[in-house]
Design an enzyme around this catalytic site. Structure first.
Site, short mmCIF file in Angstrom:
data_model
loop_
_atom_site.label_atom_id
_atom_site.label_comp_id
_atom_site.label_asym_id
_atom_site.label_seq_id
_atom_site.Cartn_x
_atom_site.Cartn_y
_atom_site.Cartn_z
N LYS A 60 8.19 52.69 45.78
CA LYS A 60 9.13 52.07 44.79
C LYS A 60 10.56 52.08 45.29
O LYS A 60 11.46 52.67 44.67
CB LYS A 60 9.04 52.78 43.44
CG LYS A 60 7.65 52.79 42.82
CD LYS A 60 7.68 53.43 41.44
CE LYS A 60 6.31 53.49 40.79
NZ LYS A 60 5.37 54.43 41.44
N THR B 144 6.54 52.56 32.82
CA THR B 144 5.90 52.69 31.49
C THR B 144 6.32 53.98 30.79
O THR B 144 6.05 54.15 29.61
CB THR B 144 4.37 52.63 31.61
OG1 THR B 144 3.97 53.44 32.71
CG2 THR B 144 3.89 51.23 31.80
N LYS C 297 -4.01 54.16 47.48
CA LYS C 297 -2.57 54.18 47.17
C LYS C 297 -2.01 55.56 47.51
O LYS C 297 -2.52 56.58 47.06
CB LYS C 297 -2.35 53.88 45.68
CG LYS C 297 -0.88 53.95 45.27
CD LYS C 297 -0.67 53.42 43.86
CE LYS C 297 -0.77 54.45 42.77
NZ LYS C 297 0.31 55.46 42.77
N HIS D 245 14.34 51.38 45.88
CA HIS D 245 15.40 50.91 44.97
C HIS D 245 16.73 51.40 45.56
O HIS D 245 17.11 52.56 45.39
CB HIS D 245 15.19 51.51 43.57
CG HIS D 245 16.12 50.99 42.53
ND1 HIS D 245 16.08 51.37 41.22
CD2 HIS D 245 17.13 50.09 42.61
CE1 HIS D 245 17.02 50.74 40.53
NE2 HIS D 245 17.67 49.97 41.36
N ASP D 246 17.42 50.51 46.27
CA ASP D 246 18.65 50.91 46.96
C ASP D 246 19.43 49.63 47.27
O ASP D 246 19.06 48.55 46.78
CB ASP D 246 18.27 51.68 48.25
CG ASP D 246 19.31 52.74 48.62
OD1 ASP D 246 20.51 52.40 48.63
OD2 ASP D 246 18.92 53.88 48.91
N ASP E 90 3.16 53.27 47.84
CA ASP E 90 3.79 53.19 46.52
C ASP E 90 5.03 54.08 46.49
O ASP E 90 5.03 55.15 45.89
CB ASP E 90 2.75 53.62 45.47
CG ASP E 90 3.29 53.65 44.05
OD1 ASP E 90 4.30 52.98 43.78
OD2 ASP E 90 2.68 54.36 43.21
N ARG F 164 -7.70 59.37 38.46
CA ARG F 164 -8.63 60.42 38.02
C ARG F 164 -10.06 59.99 37.69
O ARG F 164 -10.98 60.76 37.96
CB ARG F 164 -7.99 61.18 36.86
CG ARG F 164 -6.85 62.04 37.34
CD ARG F 164 -5.89 62.41 36.25
NE ARG F 164 -5.12 61.27 35.80
CZ ARG F 164 -4.18 61.32 34.86
NH1 ARG F 164 -3.93 62.47 34.26
NH2 ARG F 164 -3.51 60.25 34.53
O1 C5P Z 1 -5.29 58.98 37.29
P1 C5P Z 1 -4.80 57.63 36.82
O2 C5P Z 1 -5.87 56.56 36.88
O3 C5P Z 1 -4.13 57.70 35.47
O4 C5P Z 1 -3.70 57.22 37.90
C1 C5P Z 1 -2.96 56.04 37.77
C2 C5P Z 1 -2.03 55.87 38.94
O5 C5P Z 1 -1.21 54.73 38.69
C3 C5P Z 1 -1.08 57.03 39.19
O6 C5P Z 1 -0.81 57.08 40.60
C4 C5P Z 1 0.15 56.64 38.42
O7 C5P Z 1 1.33 57.20 38.95
C5 C5P Z 1 0.15 55.12 38.63
N1 C5P Z 1 0.88 54.36 37.62
C6 C5P Z 1 0.59 54.42 36.27
N2 C5P Z 1 1.29 53.68 35.37
C7 C5P Z 1 2.28 52.89 35.79
C8 C5P Z 1 2.59 52.79 37.14
C9 C5P Z 1 1.86 53.55 38.04
O8 C5P Z 1 -0.33 55.13 35.87
N3 C5P Z 1 2.91 52.15 34.91
#
Ligand code: C5P
Length: 240
Positions: free
Chosen positions: A67, A124, A38, A69-70, A65, A215
């Protein structure tokens, strides 16, 4: 579950890096037969389409990714540009409304190799109070369910949602609707700044098709090993 059988690449590794060199260092340690990647706003703004092309040259599928929106015309053109780049998945904000979602669908349908089109429902990071401030007198989960209906009706292939919502989304929208879920942590993994995490096994059991993970994999001393361990958890549910 909508995820096609035989393809075990259900983990989408989030390349949340500020610079290309670090991102490419991680990518070199992963295997395109085991995961997808991603690329989000930060890295794309720094590295651009050339970086996506380098990921494709390494045979990775890419979820772009950004997103979108327009207004409908602009989003349709952006989706067309993403499809021209050859990405595997692209996303838009469901809050852009039906005409915007349908314009994105129409633009992608005209393409020879359309990426999957998924919609973000409610970020979120937004709580009820935040929604109130921008004029939505409802709870985030209720708004998310409503926007998922709109995304489905408008021809989107799926939504990005919490794995906690996956069961309800699956029941409401059927087997083919792709559910892309972030906030995943392996058993015993650190939550970092995520609040309500699920394990890969829990997410897949709930109906998630694709697990977005950053991560736990990018921060591991051996990312490929971390990916393989996670796949072991996923496959124990899906019987692969
Ligand atoms: O490091 P981690 O596993 O927390 O990364 C999660 C990824 O998913 C990040 O790129 C974050 O921006 C994305 N994301 C999220 N929650 C959402 C939408 C996207 O953690 N609701």
């Amino acid at each position: 579950m909508g995820q096609s059988s035989g393809d075990q690449r259900r983990i989408i590794v989030a390349l949340d890096y500020a610079d290309v060199e670090t991102a490419e260092g991680l990518v070199a340690r992963l295997d395109p037969s085991l995961c997808r990647l991603k690329v989000g706003n930060e890295l794309f703004t720094r590295a651009g389409p050339a970086f996506i092309e380098r990921l494709h040259a390494r045979h990775f599928d890419v979820f772009l990714d950004l997103k979108y929106h327009d207004i409908p015309n602009t989003v349709a053109a952006a989706c067309q540009a993403a499809a021209d780049l050859g990405v595997w998945m692209v996303n838009v904000h469901a809050l852009g409304g039906r005409r915007m979602l349908e314009a994105a669908r129409t633009a992608l349908d005209a393409h020879e190799h359309p990426p999957l089109l998924v919609a973000v429902t409610v970020l979120t990071s937004l709580e009820s109070r935040d929604l109130g401030e921008i004029g939505f007198d409802t709870r985030p989960d209720r708004l998310a369910s409503r926007l998922a209906v709109l995304a489905h009706d408008s021809g989107c292939d799926g939504v990005v949602c919490s794995a906690r919502e996956a069961g309800a989304m699956r029941r409401a929208h059927g087997a083919e609707f792709r559910l892309v879920t972030p906030g995943i942590r392996p058993v015993g993994g650190r939550p970092d700044d995520q609040r309500r995490t699920l394990t890969p096994e829990e997410a897949v059991s709930a109906g998630a098709d694709y697990l977005v993970m950053g991560r736990p994999i990018t921060g591991a001393s051996d990312p490929l090993n971390a990916l393989q361990d996670t796949l072991g958890e996923v496959n124990s549910v899906s019987g692969m």
